[in-house]
Design an enzyme around this catalytic site. Sequence first.
Site, PDB file in Angstrom:
ATOM      1  N   GLY A  34      35.441 -17.409 -29.036  1.00 61.75           N
ATOM      2  CA  GLY A  34      35.215 -16.242 -28.183  1.00 61.75           C
ATOM      3  C   GLY A  34      33.839 -16.232 -27.557  1.00 61.75           C
ATOM      4  N   GLY A  35      33.791 -16.067 -26.244  1.00 60.31           N
ATOM      5  CA  GLY A  35      32.514 -16.022 -25.511  1.00 60.31           C
ATOM      6  C   GLY A  35      32.210 -14.634 -24.985  1.00 60.31           C
ATOM      7  N   CYS A 194      35.750   1.129 -27.970  1.00 65.36           N
ATOM      8  CA  CYS A 194      35.003   2.273 -27.442  1.00 65.36           C
ATOM      9  C   CYS A 194      35.850   3.532 -27.357  1.00 65.36           C
ATOM     10  CB  CYS A 194      34.393   1.994 -26.084  1.00 65.36           C
ATOM     11  SG  CYS A 194      33.226   3.287 -25.636  1.00 65.36           S
ATOM     12  N   CYS A 371      28.276   5.395 -30.051  1.00 63.70           N
ATOM     13  CA  CYS A 371      29.074   5.752 -28.890  1.00 63.70           C
ATOM     14  C   CYS A 371      28.206   6.621 -27.990  1.00 63.70           C
ATOM     15  CB  CYS A 371      30.325   6.516 -29.341  1.00 63.70           C
ATOM     16  SG  CYS A 371      31.441   6.815 -27.960  1.00 63.70           S
TER      17      CYS A 371
END
Length: 452
Positions: A34-35, A194, A371
Amino acid sequence: MNAALATRGILRIPRLARGYAAPPKPHHKILVVGGGSGGLSVANQVYNRFKEEGKALGDGDVAIVDAAEWHSYQPGWTLVGAGLQSKVDLRRRLVDLIPAHIALVPQNVASFQPEFNSVTLTTGESVTYDSLIVSAGMKTNWDNIKGFSAALADYTSGVSSIYSYETCDKTWADIESFRGGKALFTQPAGVIKCAGAPQKIMWMAWDRWRRTKRLNETEIEFVTGMPSMFSVKKYSDALNALRVKRGIEASFEHNLVEIDHRAHIAKFKKPDGEIVEKEYTLLHATPPMGPLDFIKNSPLADSVGWVDVDQFTLRHKKYPNVWSLGDCSSLPTSKTAAAITVQTPVLVDNLYRVAETGEIGGAQYDGYTSCPLLIGYGELMLAEFTYGGVPKETFHSMLGIDQVTPRRFFYHLKKDIFPLTYFNYMTKGLWYGPHLVTRPKYPAKAEVAATA
Ligand code: UQ1
């Protein structure tokens, strides 16, 4: 600072793709799947840590596996939806974010063979490793809402979502062309990345319509599959009070299952199975999300499909040379970039000590996540908390400020400071979230159950 990266998007200097990354090999000492935010942070921090300790790894010993052409700063998509950012400025070519000493394997992973320290790519080739770090993100299940994709594809539908690069600018177009009526903002039941964003965009729309005098003809409703405004009571209570004050309706435990964009009707399912229909003029919808299939169907997954790691050490529960962080991990906290800033140095410290001594150290992740709740232009409530939803507010410990009170300074952190620190520091492994640019230091040995 890399001048090219720092100024790109601000001064808009066009430049050619550079192809910094080292070439792939059949075996890498540390393989990062994963990048995204987690992958770039952890690959750089791992490399930097070995170097700092005088044990520098060679070029290409650390590799990132990812076929994506683009890397996006996803926390910025809310800003695009609110008309504050241009989406093209929030992405970079992935290859341009990878330094010459880290390799890029420009492919996707199809499956994991942890017993053989191997991953198989979608091309059928395999790559082996000494240590594996899985930071692959999560899947957005657009098709779990019937009619959603068709509604998004029709630019006259009034239906949009900030949850993709392709559609986040449609949200702003819809907010601006809205001339009154019923506006629905939805959040699905279950885990999403999120979890505050579905309501952030609603608060921003409310404020935009207030400033442009469109609220009189407008009804706004937050329709959520969740039982409350937010998972942490302190912030949830404040957000609910704000909702009432601003005259926004709410329906809880209403999960969006279908959009009929020709009839302008959205259908919601309640826990008892009842279907409730609501008409809308504008609909901002959040897709349901979940684990990626290649992880879910692998030996690395827990019963849900997340990479099954210890919540404190980030080490895999079954395979000791496998680690995970970010959205794909089983860490029971809210999935955000801010969480990754605190997870990364813990993972790196543990991986480094295991590699050097064979024994894990005392670095433990407390579940920190944040958040930044945009509630209007110039106003932001900065929620920060740990496992169990316990508030851990950076500016409370520094300055005695209660972060439930919205502030303009927090707004500028989110709008101006974080996007800059992201591309100049975080993706280079130089950002430690609430610790800013100072790498936190951890004890070499785990303290015995932190006796009070
Ligand atoms: C943070 O470091 C970060 O990364 C750049 C964010 O962007 C998504 C954040 O939202 C937050 C809250 C942090 C944490 C940093 C501080 C200074 C509280």
